[in-house]
Design a protein around this motif. Structure first.
Motif, PDB file in Angstrom:
ATOM      1  N   VAL A   2      60.998  -0.561   3.572  1.00 32.63           N
ATOM      2  CA  VAL A   2      61.141   0.321   2.601  1.00 32.63           C
ATOM      3  C   VAL A   2      62.222   1.573   2.602  1.00 32.63           C
ATOM      4  N   PRO A   3      62.640   2.092   1.673  1.00 33.44           N
ATOM      5  CA  PRO A   3      63.369   3.216   1.704  1.00 33.44           C
ATOM      6  C   PRO A   3      62.983   4.311   2.681  1.00 33.44           C
ATOM      7  N   THR A   4      63.772   4.668   3.591  1.00 33.82           N
ATOM      8  CA  THR A   4      63.435   5.465   4.585  1.00 33.82           C
ATOM      9  C   THR A   4      64.334   6.865   4.651  1.00 33.82           C
ATOM     10  N   LEU A   5      63.647   7.967   4.721  1.00 31.29           N
ATOM     11  CA  LEU A   5      64.480   9.430   4.817  1.00 31.29           C
ATOM     12  C   LEU A   5      64.139   9.834   6.198  1.00 31.29           C
ATOM     13  N   ILE A   6      65.308  10.255   7.042  1.00 33.02           N
ATOM     14  CA  ILE A   6      65.180  11.054   8.176  1.00 33.02           C
ATOM     15  C   ILE A   6      65.565  12.077   8.032  1.00 33.02           C
ATOM     16  N   ILE A   7      64.869  13.301   8.552  1.00 35.02           N
ATOM     17  CA  ILE A   7      65.470  14.508   8.492  1.00 35.02           C
ATOM     18  C   ILE A   7      65.496  15.012  10.197  1.00 35.02           C
ATOM     19  N   HIS A   8      66.225  15.665  10.539  1.00 41.91           N
ATOM     20  CA  HIS A   8      66.132  16.129  11.864  1.00 41.91           C
ATOM     21  C   HIS A   8      67.133  17.362  11.967  1.00 41.91           C
ATOM     22  N   GLY A   9      66.779  18.598  12.837  1.00 41.90           N
ATOM     23  CA  GLY A   9      67.624  19.571  13.112  1.00 41.90           C
ATOM     24  C   GLY A   9      68.574  19.270  14.373  1.00 41.90           C
ATOM     25  N   THR A  10      69.866  19.379  13.983  1.00 44.38           N
ATOM     26  CA  THR A  10      70.839  19.280  15.363  1.00 44.38           C
ATOM     27  C   THR A  10      70.651  20.186  16.492  1.00 44.38           C
ATOM     28  N   SER A  11      69.892  21.250  16.331  1.00 47.80           N
ATOM     29  CA  SER A  11      69.712  22.197  17.514  1.00 47.80           C
ATOM     30  C   SER A  11      68.058  22.062  17.950  1.00 47.80           C
ATOM     31  N   ASP A  12      67.467  20.886  17.617  1.00 44.26           N
ATOM     32  CA  ASP A  12      65.997  20.728  18.012  1.00 44.26           C
ATOM     33  C   ASP A  12      66.030  20.306  19.569  1.00 44.26           C
ATOM     34  N   THR A  13      65.510  21.277  20.393  1.00 41.47           N
ATOM     35  CA  THR A  13      65.242  21.158  21.583  1.00 41.47           C
ATOM     36  C   THR A  13      64.106  20.741  21.817  1.00 41.47           C
TER      37      THR A  13
END
Length: 296
Positions: free
Chosen positions: A215-226
């Motif tokens: 199914v259509p999938t959205l991924i959201i993530h911060g580039t500075s996620d430690t």
């Protein structure tokens, strides 16, 4: 329906807000469904039925001895769906550890009823450093986390939340009151569930689950996620899911539901409406390897 009973007799606390096509929100470790409240309120007011629940062992749900592996946790998700009568047109969204239930549901239950999937700051597909996952987190790091929680869990959680929200000498993305609120959520969980859930999200390999995302999938993530580094998670998942939109929030930490709340709500709204993510500016990197947005 504040509480529902699972197949093994555990009771889970459930929130069911609004009307319309269902959106199920799965919270991260070691929080509760309360962490979703501002997002859930916005989505419910926009015409969606929003269901969130406290994972077993956390929040107001039963603190059972077992059931903290991802098969058991995903069966809990299926039990919540059954109890709330949700069976079609479902958007399934998981934050951090909650991404694991999304992935396992897509494979274990063949994505029954799900028409969209969302992974936010998610641990999927594999967090642990191994020979074939060189960007992962070393096992020693998780062993130290366990040791620190056993030694002084309240102190560990206070420090954990500073990293979680990206708080530093110059960066203050959330208030002290928000920190206190989040810390209180972590202390609602039992020690045993907190340890066992950490074991599950740190060691479970979801790479074999990803082909089940159809199914259509959205991924959201911060580039500075430690807390959950982006390379072995969001970027790897985006490379392994065919119909995917990866939205990277430049400089953002792990706790996007507070640090980037308005932006997150906007992107979720757009996705639910069959539109492209709106935050496509110079600070957002978007990978779109998607099938046409219509027809789902």
């Amino acid at each position: 329906m504040p509480m529902i009973e699972t197949r093994d007799g555990a009771w889970l606390y459930v929130k069911d807000w609004g009307t319309g096509n269902p959106v199920i929100l799965i919270h991260g470790w070691p929080l509760s469904s309360d962490s979703w409240d501002p997002v859930a309120e916005a989505l419910a007011n926009a015409g969606h039925r929003v269901i969130s629940y406290d994972r077993r062992g956390f929040g107001r749900s039963d603190q059972t001895w077992g059931g903290y592996d991802y098969d058991g946790l995903t069966d809990d998700l299926a039990d919540v769906m059954k109890a709330t009568g949700v069976s079609e047109n479902i958007t399934l969204a998981g934050f951090s550890m909650g991404g694991g239930e999304v992935a396992r549901y897509m494979s274990r239950y063949e994505g029954a009823g799900v028409v969209r999937a969302v992974l936010i700051s998610s641990v999927v597909p594999f967090l642990l450093l191994t020979d074939d996952n060189p960007d992962g987190v070393p096992q020693e790091t998780f062993e130290q986390i366990t040791q620190d929680m056993m030694s002084d869990r309240p102190a560990f959680m206070r420090k954990f939340l500073h990293d979680f929200f990206g708080i530093g000498w110059l960066s203050k993305p959330v208030s002290n009151a928000t920190l206190d609120w989040a810390w209180n959520m972590t202390m609602q969980a039992g020690l045993w569930p907190t340890l066992k859930a950490a074991e599950a999200f740190s060691s479970t390999d979801f790479r074999t689950d990803l082909p089940a995302f159809k199914v259509p999938t959205l991924i959201i993530h911060g580039t500075s996620d430690t807390t959950v580094p982006i390379d072995p998670t969001a970027r790897m998942a985006a490379a392994m899911i065919s119909d995917v939109r990866l939205v990277e929030y430049a400089g953002a930490p792990h706790g996007l539901f507070e640090t980037d709340r308005d932006r997150l709500i906007s992107d979720l709204m757009a996705f639910l409406n069959g539109e492209e993510p709106r935050s496509q500016d110079e600070e957002t990197f978007v990978i779109n390897r998607a099938l046409p947005m219509g027809g789902y």
